[in-house]
Structure formats: structure tokens, C-alpha cells
Design a protein around this motif. Sequence first.
Motif, PDB file in Angstrom:
ATOM      1  N   LEU A  40       0.870  -1.168   0.000  1.00  0.00           N
ATOM      2  CA  LEU A  40       0.000   0.000   0.000  1.00  0.00           C
ATOM      3  C   LEU A  40       0.909   1.220   0.000  1.00  0.00           C
ATOM      4  N   ARG A  58      -9.365   4.666  -6.337  1.00  0.00           N
ATOM      5  CA  ARG A  58      -9.839   3.284  -6.300  1.00  0.00           C
ATOM      6  C   ARG A  58      -9.003   2.495  -7.287  1.00  0.00           C
ATOM      7  N   SER A  59      -8.572   1.313  -6.884  1.00  0.00           N
ATOM      8  CA  SER A  59      -7.847   0.408  -7.779  1.00  0.00           C
ATOM      9  C   SER A  59      -8.531  -0.944  -7.769  1.00  0.00           C
ATOM     10  N   ARG A  98      -9.730   4.278  -1.074  1.00  0.00           N
ATOM     11  CA  ARG A  98      -9.341   5.184   0.002  1.00  0.00           C
ATOM     12  C   ARG A  98     -10.227   6.424  -0.030  1.00  0.00           C
ATOM     13  N   GLY A 116      -9.448   9.627  -1.802  1.00  0.00           N
ATOM     14  CA  GLY A 116      -8.344   9.141  -2.627  1.00  0.00           C
ATOM     15  C   GLY A 116      -8.911   8.517  -3.876  1.00  0.00           C
ATOM     16  N   TYR A 132      -4.969  12.016   5.152  1.00  0.00           N
ATOM     17  CA  TYR A 132      -4.808  10.643   4.681  1.00  0.00           C
ATOM     18  C   TYR A 132      -5.740   9.702   5.450  1.00  0.00           C
ATOM     19  N   LYS A 173      -2.950   3.071  -8.907  1.00  0.00           N
ATOM     20  CA  LYS A 173      -2.891   4.276  -8.076  1.00  0.00           C
ATOM     21  C   LYS A 173      -2.871   3.977  -6.573  1.00  0.00           C
ATOM     22  N   GLU A 174      -3.694   3.060  -6.113  1.00  0.00           N
ATOM     23  CA  GLU A 174      -3.847   2.808  -4.681  1.00  0.00           C
ATOM     24  C   GLU A 174      -3.119   1.551  -4.183  1.00  0.00           C
ATOM     25  N   PRO A 226      -6.722   2.803   3.535  1.00  0.00           N
ATOM     26  CA  PRO A 226      -7.627   2.250   2.528  1.00  0.00           C
ATOM     27  C   PRO A 226      -8.378   1.008   3.010  1.00  0.00           C
TER      28      PRO A 226
END
Length: 157
Positions: A29, A124-125, A119, A122, A37, A146-147, A40
Motif C-alpha cells: 500500500l 480506487r484500484s 481510500r 483518494g 490521509y 494508483k492505490e 484504505p
Amino acid sequence: MLKQLIAVTSLLFASVAAHANTLTVEFELPSFTTGDYHKPYVAIWAESKAQNQTLLLWHLTKRKEDKWLVDIRRWWRKQGRYGDTPDGVTGATKGPGKYSETLDVGELSQFKLFIEVVREDGGRSLLKTPIDFSDNQERYHLNADKEIGAVTIIKGK
């Protein structure tokens, strides 16, 4: 008599263990430099023609009902909304770092493995790959998104 019982019990456990497939999923991660922050949510699950099975779920465990689970969109549509995720696969969210999780897929031998990371504030993956325990491929590699960092999946028995 006791020796026979121990022998039979050992054979039963060996038989069950011989049919249980496992996967070790190694991933990272990433760290983000942002003032707000949030750790996630992570879901890993298997989808086959016969069934969908949640293998790992990291989310807020402080509340009995976690209203943010719906943000893990694909997992929620396929598995989460039905509410049958076993307690043994859930855990609290975790921060940036490298992780290695060994997951029991039971008797599943051909399926698609999905990894979804979301997240708050943030991105999403969603990563996926077909897994087949009947072939000779022992490792699978998925590119970073990205995540989530690059993922290595290792088959085991």
C-alpha cells in the motif's frame, strides 16, 4: 484403540488439507503526502461460475455496521451486500507498507482473483487475474495501480 483413533484422525486432516488450495498475495500500500490521509479499505475475493468467496476484507471494525463498505464497489455488488462474509477474513484497515497474506481458497481450482483498494478522499484500484490450480504457473504478477503497488500471487496447497 487410541493409536487407531489418532491414525484415522490424522488421515482425515491430511485428506482435507490435500484438497485445500491456498494463495499467498504479496502487495504494497503506497504512501501519500496528503494532509487528510485515510487508510484504505482492501478486499480480495475469488469469483467462479459456481460461487463468489471473500478471502480478505480490511475495513473499519470499530462499528458493527460500516456504512463505507459500499465504496468497495465491485466487491460490494458481487459479495458484500449479501452479508455472508465470514469473520475470520475481516480485519482493520492498515496504513502504507508491504503485506503478505496467505489466503485459503478451499476447493476452488479455477477462478478470477480480484483485489480492490479504495481510500476515502483518494482513488480506487481494481486488479484481477485468472487463477488455475491445474496449470503449471506458480506465480502471477499484477502491475501497480494508483492505490496499490505491484502484486505477486503465489499458488500453494
